[in-house]
Design a protein around this motif. Structure first.
Motif, PDB file in Angstrom:
ATOM      1  N   ILE A  18       9.417   5.594 -45.484  1.00 39.78           N
ATOM      2  CA  ILE A  18      10.630   5.023 -46.161  1.00 39.78           C
ATOM      3  C   ILE A  18      11.424   4.082 -45.339  1.00 39.78           C
ATOM      4  O   ILE A  18      11.867   3.114 -45.569  1.00 39.78           O
ATOM      5  CB  ILE A  18      11.446   6.094 -46.724  1.00 39.78           C
ATOM      6  N   GLY A  19      11.393   4.591 -43.924  1.00 41.84           N
ATOM      7  CA  GLY A  19      12.146   3.804 -42.997  1.00 41.84           C
ATOM      8  C   GLY A  19      11.521   2.467 -42.899  1.00 41.84           C
ATOM      9  O   GLY A  19      12.108   1.487 -42.677  1.00 41.84           O
ATOM     10  N   ARG A  20      10.232   2.487 -42.635  1.00 42.32           N
ATOM     11  CA  ARG A  20       9.687   1.193 -42.567  1.00 42.32           C
ATOM     12  C   ARG A  20       9.263   0.307 -43.806  1.00 42.32           C
ATOM     13  O   ARG A  20       9.703  -0.738 -43.517  1.00 42.32           O
ATOM     14  CB  ARG A  20       8.171   1.638 -42.009  1.00 42.32           C
ATOM     15  N   TYR A  21       9.066   0.850 -44.933  1.00 36.89           N
ATOM     16  CA  TYR A  21       8.674   0.099 -45.910  1.00 36.89           C
ATOM     17  C   TYR A  21       9.673  -0.101 -47.212  1.00 36.89           C
ATOM     18  O   TYR A  21       9.701  -1.018 -47.893  1.00 36.89           O
ATOM     19  CB  TYR A  21       7.253   0.499 -46.658  1.00 36.89           C
ATOM     20  N   TYR A  22      10.939   0.792 -46.976  1.00 44.24           N
ATOM     21  CA  TYR A  22      12.022   0.667 -47.939  1.00 44.24           C
ATOM     22  C   TYR A  22      12.986  -0.074 -47.294  1.00 44.24           C
ATOM     23  O   TYR A  22      13.705  -0.909 -47.609  1.00 44.24           O
ATOM     24  CB  TYR A  22      12.213   2.045 -48.592  1.00 44.24           C
ATOM     25  N   PHE A  23      13.449   0.506 -45.866  1.00 49.54           N
ATOM     26  CA  PHE A  23      14.529  -0.017 -45.272  1.00 49.54           C
ATOM     27  C   PHE A  23      14.197  -1.000 -44.208  1.00 49.54           C
ATOM     28  O   PHE A  23      15.054  -1.717 -43.568  1.00 49.54           O
ATOM     29  CB  PHE A  23      15.407   1.126 -44.519  1.00 49.54           C
ATOM     30  N   HIS A  24      12.758  -1.271 -44.042  1.00 55.09           N
ATOM     31  CA  HIS A  24      12.357  -2.259 -42.968  1.00 55.09           C
ATOM     32  C   HIS A  24      12.728  -2.027 -41.582  1.00 55.09           C
ATOM     33  O   HIS A  24      13.280  -3.059 -40.746  1.00 55.09           O
ATOM     34  CB  HIS A  24      12.911  -3.789 -43.364  1.00 55.09           C
ATOM     35  N   ASP A  25      13.134  -0.906 -41.330  1.00 59.02           N
ATOM     36  CA  ASP A  25      13.305  -0.275 -39.781  1.00 59.02           C
ATOM     37  C   ASP A  25      12.031  -0.857 -39.040  1.00 59.02           C
ATOM     38  O   ASP A  25      11.010  -0.757 -39.251  1.00 59.02           O
ATOM     39  CB  ASP A  25      13.790   0.938 -39.611  1.00 59.02           C
ATOM     40  N   SER A  26      12.604  -1.045 -37.543  1.00 59.28           N
ATOM     41  CA  SER A  26      11.443  -1.436 -36.593  1.00 59.28           C
ATOM     42  C   SER A  26      10.803  -0.021 -36.325  1.00 59.28           C
ATOM     43  O   SER A  26      11.315   1.125 -36.439  1.00 59.28           O
ATOM     44  CB  SER A  26      11.998  -2.089 -35.467  1.00 59.28           C
ATOM     45  N   MET A  27       9.730   0.023 -35.823  1.00 58.98           N
ATOM     46  CA  MET A  27       8.950   1.043 -35.211  1.00 58.98           C
ATOM     47  C   MET A  27       9.753   1.813 -34.301  1.00 58.98           C
ATOM     48  O   MET A  27       9.928   3.158 -34.224  1.00 58.98           O
ATOM     49  CB  MET A  27       7.365   0.890 -34.814  1.00 58.98           C
ATOM     50  N   GLU A  28      10.515   1.097 -33.341  1.00 59.52           N
ATOM     51  CA  GLU A  28      11.181   1.502 -32.143  1.00 59.52           C
ATOM     52  C   GLU A  28      12.510   2.485 -32.770  1.00 59.52           C
ATOM     53  O   GLU A  28      12.773   3.521 -32.443  1.00 59.52           O
ATOM     54  CB  GLU A  28      11.806   0.512 -31.285  1.00 59.52           C
ATOM     55  N   ASP A  29      12.959   1.907 -33.865  1.00 58.47           N
ATOM     56  CA  ASP A  29      14.330   2.646 -34.564  1.00 58.47           C
ATOM     57  C   ASP A  29      13.630   3.818 -35.275  1.00 58.47           C
ATOM     58  O   ASP A  29      14.315   4.887 -35.103  1.00 58.47           O
ATOM     59  CB  ASP A  29      14.685   1.552 -35.617  1.00 58.47           C
ATOM     60  N   ILE A  30      12.473   3.872 -35.973  1.00 56.50           N
ATOM     61  CA  ILE A  30      12.247   4.946 -36.512  1.00 56.50           C
ATOM     62  C   ILE A  30      11.623   6.198 -35.571  1.00 56.50           C
ATOM     63  O   ILE A  30      12.206   6.957 -35.910  1.00 56.50           O
ATOM     64  CB  ILE A  30      10.865   4.680 -37.332  1.00 56.50           C
ATOM     65  N   ALA A  31      11.186   5.636 -34.482  1.00 53.24           N
ATOM     66  CA  ALA A  31      10.630   6.593 -33.550  1.00 53.24           C
ATOM     67  C   ALA A  31      12.060   7.249 -32.809  1.00 53.24           C
ATOM     68  O   ALA A  31      11.965   8.498 -32.556  1.00 53.24           O
ATOM     69  CB  ALA A  31       9.775   6.001 -32.312  1.00 53.24           C
ATOM     70  N   GLY A  32      13.079   6.413 -32.626  1.00 50.74           N
ATOM     71  CA  GLY A  32      14.319   6.981 -32.128  1.00 50.74           C
ATOM     72  C   GLY A  32      14.991   8.150 -33.070  1.00 50.74           C
ATOM     73  O   GLY A  32      15.156   9.144 -32.687  1.00 50.74           O
ATOM     74  N   TYR A  33      15.020   7.793 -34.502  1.00 45.26           N
ATOM     75  CA  TYR A  33      15.694   8.584 -35.108  1.00 45.26           C
ATOM     76  C   TYR A  33      14.707   9.895 -35.727  1.00 45.26           C
ATOM     77  O   TYR A  33      15.206  11.002 -36.051  1.00 45.26           O
ATOM     78  CB  TYR A  33      16.404   8.076 -36.474  1.00 45.26           C
ATOM     79  N   CYS A  34      13.462   9.588 -35.552  1.00 38.58           N
ATOM     80  CA  CYS A  34      12.436  10.966 -35.837  1.00 38.58           C
ATOM     81  C   CYS A  34      11.969  11.601 -34.594  1.00 38.58           C
ATOM     82  O   CYS A  34      11.429  12.550 -34.659  1.00 38.58           O
ATOM     83  CB  CYS A  34      11.160  10.459 -36.467  1.00 38.58           C
ATOM     84  N   ARG A  35      12.574  10.974 -33.355  1.00 41.84           N
ATOM     85  CA  ARG A  35      12.146  11.688 -32.056  1.00 41.84           C
ATOM     86  C   ARG A  35      10.557  11.944 -31.916  1.00 41.84           C
ATOM     87  O   ARG A  35      10.333  12.988 -31.559  1.00 41.84           O
ATOM     88  CB  ARG A  35      13.039  13.018 -32.133  1.00 41.84           C
ATOM     89  N   PHE A  36       9.977  10.492 -32.006  1.00 40.66           N
ATOM     90  CA  PHE A  36       8.710  10.668 -31.309  1.00 40.66           C
ATOM     91  C   PHE A  36       8.336   9.426 -30.975  1.00 40.66           C
ATOM     92  O   PHE A  36       9.255   8.598 -30.946  1.00 40.66           O
ATOM     93  CB  PHE A  36       7.700  11.226 -32.482  1.00 40.66           C
ATOM     94  N   SER A  37       7.164   9.202 -30.313  1.00 41.47           N
ATOM     95  CA  SER A  37       6.886   7.980 -29.549  1.00 41.47           C
ATOM     96  C   SER A  37       6.377   7.011 -30.592  1.00 41.47           C
ATOM     97  O   SER A  37       6.122   7.221 -31.785  1.00 41.47           O
ATOM     98  CB  SER A  37       5.713   8.183 -28.566  1.00 41.47           C
ATOM     99  N   VAL A  38       6.629   5.674 -30.166  1.00 39.28           N
ATOM    100  CA  VAL A  38       6.192   4.485 -31.004  1.00 39.28           C
ATOM    101  C   VAL A  38       4.801   4.494 -31.491  1.00 39.28           C
ATOM    102  O   VAL A  38       4.359   4.321 -32.510  1.00 39.28           O
ATOM    103  CB  VAL A  38       6.498   3.200 -30.444  1.00 39.28           C
TER     104      VAL A  38
END
Length: 64
Positions: A18-38
């Motif tokens: 959802i973060g990537r394809y609905y909100f167009h978040d960058s992978m760096e942002d997603i990795a940050g709020y999900c707490r894992f590596s890019v």
């Protein structure tokens, strides 16, 4: 159909998709709020896309 597929996923996988394809978040942002590596996030997205393709094909949707 996509929402039905998302319901089959874990919360973490759903958040990534959802973060990537609905909100167009960058992978760096997603990795940050999900707490894992890019790289882990990129790998998850790859597997999620393959899973979605399989799910849609099983439901009768095909593309070339």
């Amino acid at each position: 159909m996509i929402n039905a597929y998302l319901k089959t996923l874990s919360q973490e996988a759903r958040d990534v998709f959802i973060g990537r394809y609905y909100f167009h978040d960058s992978m760096e942002d997603i990795a940050g709020y999900c707490r894992f590596s890019v790289p882990k996030g990129n790998s998850m997205l790859y597997r999620l896309r393959l899973g979605l393709k399989t799910y849609l094909e099983e439901e009768g949707f095909y593309y070339e």
